[in-house]
Design a protein around this motif. Structure first.
Motif, mmCIF file in Angstrom:
data_model
loop_
_atom_site.group_PDB
_atom_site.id
_atom_site.type_symbol
_atom_site.label_atom_id
_atom_site.label_comp_id
_atom_site.label_asym_id
_atom_site.label_seq_id
_atom_site.Cartn_x
_atom_site.Cartn_y
_atom_site.Cartn_z
ATOM 1 N N ASP A 1 0.815 -1.209 0.000
ATOM 2 C CA ASP A 1 0.000 0.000 0.000
ATOM 3 C C ASP A 1 0.853 1.266 0.000
ATOM 4 O O ASP A 1 0.355 2.352 0.290
ATOM 5 C CB ASP A 1 -0.981 0.037 1.186
ATOM 6 C CG ASP A 1 -2.060 -1.024 1.070
ATOM 7 O OD1 ASP A 1 -2.392 -1.387 -0.072
ATOM 8 O OD2 ASP A 1 -2.550 -1.491 2.102
ATOM 9 N N TRP B 1 -3.769 9.090 -1.266
ATOM 10 C CA TRP B 1 -4.581 8.950 -0.058
ATOM 11 C C TRP B 1 -6.016 8.569 -0.404
ATOM 12 O O TRP B 1 -6.642 7.758 0.273
ATOM 13 C CB TRP B 1 -4.534 10.240 0.738
ATOM 14 C CG TRP B 1 -5.261 10.178 2.048
ATOM 15 C CD1 TRP B 1 -6.523 10.608 2.296
ATOM 16 C CD2 TRP B 1 -4.784 9.624 3.273
ATOM 17 N NE1 TRP B 1 -6.871 10.384 3.607
ATOM 18 C CE2 TRP B 1 -5.815 9.777 4.230
ATOM 19 C CE3 TRP B 1 -3.582 9.044 3.660
ATOM 20 C CZ2 TRP B 1 -5.665 9.355 5.552
ATOM 21 C CZ3 TRP B 1 -3.445 8.615 4.967
ATOM 22 C CH2 TRP B 1 -4.475 8.768 5.896
ATOM 23 N N HIS C 1 -6.403 5.046 -0.719
ATOM 24 C CA HIS C 1 -5.921 4.319 0.464
ATOM 25 C C HIS C 1 -4.498 3.815 0.272
ATOM 26 O O HIS C 1 -4.120 2.745 0.753
ATOM 27 C CB HIS C 1 -6.858 3.161 0.809
ATOM 28 C CG HIS C 1 -8.286 3.595 0.979
ATOM 29 N ND1 HIS C 1 -8.725 4.357 2.049
ATOM 30 C CD2 HIS C 1 -9.382 3.405 0.189
ATOM 31 C CE1 HIS C 1 -10.013 4.600 1.912
ATOM 32 N NE2 HIS C 1 -10.437 4.045 0.805
#
Length: 339
Positions: free
Chosen positions: A70, A96, A99
């Motif tokens: 991520d 962002w 995610h």
């Protein structure tokens, strides 16, 4: 025991004891395994125990297990440069929203640091890399970047191996010149950046295109280099304004040169925009908005380029095809008071 969480050492085993369930059940719930057949009340009890104890998963261990972290990495020359900050903001906000998170490394313009920065980011198992330059040019990318999907922002790979996001310099030059033509000017001086760099080439092409479309003869004597500095802009503007058939408008290749041109215009007893109109390029906020009169300029779309870079990186890391290897982003004209 389980994977370490917070600095207090809370583990999956601790969560299991608190919830009165097996560690396996905790692992399934905290790793989002919806197919594990864990009852809803048990799942909720596990999540509540994790919250109460302050458990946080170890991101590195999770990345090793899933091969997904991520995280994206961003490498740029100087992270505190105004334009770099805008690229970082666009990229970070867009990541962002998906995610994802951004690990940022400054290379300080040194190849050895740049190579080390990329190696360190790869050690953190980033899913992809953004490589951002503070000015538009061809770059050479360290070989290690080929290990993950990599997108270049405000630059391009001389060998054509990596996709890139760059400003549409030509349309910006066209838009600036067109604005001066629409204001009634036919003798428009162009104060350029250093010759042969992509920004100069593109902006000059846009300048010429606008003149040709308007039926205005091209006059190479009206094109003078200001070498990207305020002093250079001052000298170039003074040279152009000393001519008997002086231009009535100046298109400056960046806002620093426009700032110098302002001084030359005022020293000759001329006013802006009544005697000489001026358009800049870059939209450097500390210059364009604080000159008097405020400078009409073309903005480089740094924030949007950062956003588009993350969009392209997301497609690549998901194994999706991209429509084009090089995306150009429009450069808008910002009207103020100098035309």
């Amino acid at each position: 025991m389980g994977t370490a969480g917070t600095s207090r050492g809370i583990t999956m085993g601790d969560v299991a004891t608190h919830a009165g369930v097996s560690r396996t059940a905790v692992s399934f719930v905290l790793n989002g395994r919806e197919d594990a057949g864990i009852a809803r009340d048990t799942r909720e009890r596990i999540l509540e125990s994790a919250r109460v104890l302050g458990y946080r998963p170890n991101a590195g261990a999770r990345a090793l297990a899933s091969r997904r972290s991520d995280w994206y990495g961003l490498v740029t020359e100087i992270v505190t440069a105004p334009f770099a900050v805008e690229i970082i903001k666009g990229a970070q906000d867009r990541a962002w929203a998906d995610h994802k998170f951004l690990l940022i490394a400054s290379s300080e313009g040194r190849p050895d640091i740049e190579e080390s920065a990329i190696e360190k980011l790869l050690e953190q198992r980033v899913e992809g890399l953004l490589y951002a330059a503070t000015w538009h040019r061809a770059v050479t990318i360290p070989e290690a970047a080929a290990e993950v999907p990599t997108v270049l922002v405000n630059c391009f790979d001389a060998e054509g191996r990596y996709p890139s996001i760059v400003p549409d310099e030509r349309s910006g030059g066209y838009r600036a010149t067109r604005r001066l033509i629409e204001a009634g000017h036919t003798r428009i001086g162009f104060i350029t950046l250093d010759p042969d760099i992509p920004a100069t080439v593109g902006r000059r092409e846009g300048y010429r295109q606008a003149l040709v479309e308007a039926g205005i003869d091209l006059d190479d004597d009206l094109v003078v280099s200001g070498h990207a500095t305020a002093d250079g802009g001052y000298a170039a503007a003074a040279e152009l304004l000393d001519r008997a058939d002086r231009p009535t408008a100046l298109f400056c290749g960046n806002d620093r040169m426009a700032m110098g041109a302002y001084d030359a215009i005022k020293e000759k007893g001329l006013t802006i925009p009544a005697d000489v109109a001026v358009v800049g390029f870059d939209n450097q906020e500390l210059i364009a908005a604080y000159l008097r009169p405020k400078l009409t300029t073309v903005a480089l779309p740094f924030e949007e380029m950062g956003e588009r870079g993350i969009d392209m990186l997301a497609s690549l890391t998901a194994g999706q095809p991209i429509a084009t290897r090089q995306v150009t982003v429009d450069c808008p004209l910002l009207e103020r008071s100098s035309v």
